[in-house]
Each structure stands twice: as structure tokens, then as C-alpha cells.
Design a protein around this motif. Structure first.
Motif, short mmCIF file in Angstrom:
data_model
loop_
_atom_site.label_atom_id
_atom_site.label_comp_id
_atom_site.label_asym_id
_atom_site.label_seq_id
_atom_site.Cartn_x
_atom_site.Cartn_y
_atom_site.Cartn_z
N GLU A 1 4.01 1.11 -2.44
CA GLU A 1 4.02 2.39 -3.17
C GLU A 1 4.04 2.20 -4.69
O GLU A 1 3.77 3.14 -5.44
CB GLU A 1 5.17 3.30 -2.71
N ASP A 2 4.34 0.98 -5.14
CA ASP A 2 4.37 0.69 -6.57
C ASP A 2 3.07 0.04 -7.08
O ASP A 2 2.96 -0.27 -8.26
CB ASP A 2 5.54 -0.24 -6.90
N ILE A 3 2.14 -0.17 -6.17
CA ILE A 3 0.88 -0.83 -6.54
C ILE A 3 -0.22 0.23 -6.55
O ILE A 3 -0.72 0.64 -5.50
CB ILE A 3 0.51 -1.95 -5.54
N SER A 4 -0.59 0.67 -7.73
CA SER A 4 -1.67 1.65 -7.85
C SER A 4 -3.02 0.94 -7.93
O SER A 4 -3.09 -0.25 -8.26
CB SER A 4 -1.48 2.51 -9.10
N ILE A 5 -4.06 1.68 -7.62
CA ILE A 5 -5.40 1.12 -7.78
C ILE A 5 -5.62 0.72 -9.24
O ILE A 5 -6.24 -0.29 -9.53
CB ILE A 5 -6.47 2.09 -7.27
#
Length: 147
Positions: free
Chosen positions: A70-74
Motif C-alpha cells: 500500500e506504500d508503493i505507488s506506481i
């Protein structure tokens, strides 16, 4: 506008690492899934490691997420693996004539809308996370199995 395949390869790898987190995946196995070669996998994982997204074990194979999905955005993945800046994705042709009334002003004319486009792309990429992609993967997988 085009975002290179580096980002989709990296996202593919991150999804694989999460889905198969109980297994050691070699760069050869990962490369088979993404349809590339192990060098691309190792280079991509190296960039993701440098960005603090994954940890990579040398030798026997093995990489793992060290950030929560959930902390890794595109956007974060894009920044980690793509060497092309967003400005280059929305750019002005390099040689407008300074003697032409339009050519002499084209860079200034396009500055504001192109900045808005770049900001919108960054915002959209920031709004999608690996967690969302994993949830969609699970949904698609359950549809295939009828569950």
C-alpha cells in the motif's frame, strides 16, 4: 505520451515477488514470466533495491518486498526504474525557429499546459498502489477459478 516498459516490467516483478513470496525466485524464472532476459530482471531489481522497495539476495536467488504494497505507488516505481524524466514525455520539438513569430514563442506557449499534463500524470500514478494491483490480480484469479 508514452511511459516506457520499464515501469510495467518493475510492477510485474513486484507482483510476482508478492504472489510468490514463499518461494525463492531466480532472475531466470522472473524473466520467463515477464518475457525478457535475466539481465533486465537483475537491472530492474537493482534499481528497486536502490529505491528501498525490495531487498535482493545475491547468488541463490531471492528478492522480497521491504515496503508494504500500500506504500508503493506506481509513481514511486516509475521514479525508481525509469531514467526518462516526465518532462521528456511531454516535450517541445528542439529546434523551433527563433525568427518565426510562432517558433519564437512556442516554448513559452506550451510551458503551462505541458506542466499541467505532467502534474496530472504524476498525480494519477501516485493514486495507484501495488496493493490495488495485487487486489485486482486476486480478483481476476478468483474469476478464472470460479471462486
Amino acid at each position: 505520451m508514452r511511459i516506457s516498459t520499464k515501469t510495467s516490467i518493475a510492477l510485474h516483478l513486484l507482483i510476482l515477488l508478492d504472489v510468490f513470496k514463499e518461494q525463492k525466485l531466480t532472475s531466470e524464472l522472473l524473466a520467463m514470466s515477464i518475457g525478457s532476459n535475466p539481465v533486465v530482471v537483475r537491472n530492474t531489481l537493482g534499481r528497486l533495491k536502490k529505491a528501498g522497495i525490495v531487498d535482493v539476495q545475491r547468488g541463490t536467488g531471492g528478492a522480497a518486498l521491504i515496503m508494504a504494497p500500500e506504500d508503493i505507488s506506481i509513481w514511486r516505481v516509475y521514479q525508481a526504474v525509469d531514467t526518462v524524466s516526465l518532462d521528456a514525455l511531454v516535450g517541445v520539438h528542439p529546434n523551433p525557429s527563433p525568427d518565426c513569430p510562432v517558433g519564437s514563442k512556442i516554448n513559452k506557449l506550451l510551458e503551462k499546459p505541458y506542466l499541467a499534463i505532467s502534474d496530472a500524470v504524476q498525480e494519477a500514478m501516485s493514486n495507484y498502489t501495488l496493493k490495488q494491483l495485487l487486489d485486482e490480480y486476486e480478483y481476476l484469479s478468483s474469476e478464472e477459478t470460479g471462486g
